[in-house]
Design an enzyme around this catalytic site. Structure first.
Site, mmCIF file in Angstrom:
data_model
loop_
_atom_site.group_PDB
_atom_site.id
_atom_site.type_symbol
_atom_site.label_atom_id
_atom_site.label_comp_id
_atom_site.label_asym_id
_atom_site.label_seq_id
_atom_site.Cartn_x
_atom_site.Cartn_y
_atom_site.Cartn_z
ATOM 1 N N HIS A 98 18.316 71.441 27.296
ATOM 2 C CA HIS A 98 17.300 70.887 26.729
ATOM 3 C C HIS A 98 18.400 70.220 25.187
ATOM 4 C CE1 HIS A 98 13.256 71.466 24.092
ATOM 5 N NE2 HIS A 98 14.127 71.903 23.397
ATOM 6 N N GLU A 99 19.232 70.673 25.237
ATOM 7 C CA GLU A 99 19.799 70.698 23.425
ATOM 8 C C GLU A 99 20.764 68.865 23.723
ATOM 9 O OE1 GLU A 99 19.503 71.949 21.116
ATOM 10 O OE2 GLU A 99 18.421 73.739 21.915
ATOM 11 N N HIS A 102 18.111 66.089 23.297
ATOM 12 C CA HIS A 102 18.338 65.445 22.360
ATOM 13 C C HIS A 102 19.059 65.091 21.988
ATOM 14 C CE1 HIS A 102 14.246 68.866 21.102
ATOM 15 N NE2 HIS A 102 15.439 69.315 20.977
ATOM 16 N N HIS A 106 18.408 61.352 20.713
ATOM 17 C CA HIS A 106 19.029 60.309 19.205
ATOM 18 C C HIS A 106 19.872 59.164 19.797
ATOM 19 C CE1 HIS A 106 22.571 61.108 16.263
ATOM 20 N NE2 HIS A 106 21.789 60.080 15.618
#
Length: 230
Positions: A98-99, A102, A106
């Site tokens: 999940h991270e 991100h 980005h």
């Protein structure tokens, strides 16, 4: 004066928040007891997913705390808590992916993330100043100055609320990317994807609860302002 009958509006959001916190913690604990078939740690999965996407300027680091995992766009780091960084559980891999989602957002310039990032400074100011202004406005609502303070507090709080709402598509998209990547790169098999989805859905519920609470609180302040004006 802040404790009036309009507080009842917050009850559903408060109950949902308690439930969401319980759900995410219990779901994480449940699948933290089940190791993935591949036996890779959260750190290893995060690093391999980043490499598979051609992202080589993002570091994966350990971060203190429980469920403190996050992606920091300022220094391009995927920060994983110890129970994710060092563990091979289905919960650990789900959160790590999940991270990474991100980080990919980005890297791609994902519009909702860019919007939320740009909104953060104003929302941060709004979250800090809104309540003092609202309290002053309610106390002094019989005066013109108080009414203007009340309106100013509502305006600032609306930015904080908008930030909470803008967070939802960013988080949902990161989870969607995480599940797709875990399956695509075969870090989890079909049977393991189901628990991973449960972990990420439970986490997403906390963001839904936060957004709902903020929206209801904003409505409450608007109603209070309307009552004072009348």
């Amino acid at each position: 004066m802040m404790f009036d009958s309009s507080l009842i509006l917050l009850l559903p959001a408060i109950l949902l928040s308690f439930y969401a916190q319980h759900k995410v913690q219990s779901t994480f604990r449940k699948f933290a007891q089940i190791g993935s078939a591949k036996g890779l740690t959260g750190r290893e999965v995060a690093e391999r997913l980043l490499a598979a996407q051609g992202i080589r300027d993002v570091d994966v680091v350990a971060f203190p705390g429980q469920l403190s995992d996050h992606y920091d766009p300022r220094n391009k780091t995927v920060a994983l808590s110890e129970v994710v960084y060092n563990e091979t559980s289905l919960s650990a891999l789900s959160v790590a992916a999940h991270e990474v989602g991100h980080a990919i957002q980005h890297n791609e310039g994902y519009a909702p993330l860019s919007f939320r990032t740009g909104l953060f400074p104003v929302a941060n100011i709004g979250s800090k100043l809104a309540m003092p202004l609202l309290i002053i406005g309610i106390i002094m609502s019989t005066q013109v100055f108080g009414i203007w303070m009340l309106y100013a507090g509502i305006a600032l709080f609306s930015f904080a609320t908008l930030f909470q709402v803008a967070t939802l598509p960013v988080e949902f998209n990161a989870s969607s990317r995480a599940l797709a990547l875990l399956e695509e790169q075969r870090f989890l098999d079909e049977r393991e994807i189901i628990p991973a989805r449960k972990v990420l859905n439970a986490a997403a519920l906390t963001y839904v609860a936060a957004a709902l609470a903020s929206l209801i609180q904003l409505l409450r302040f608007v109603l209070i302002a309307a009552g004072r004006r009348d």
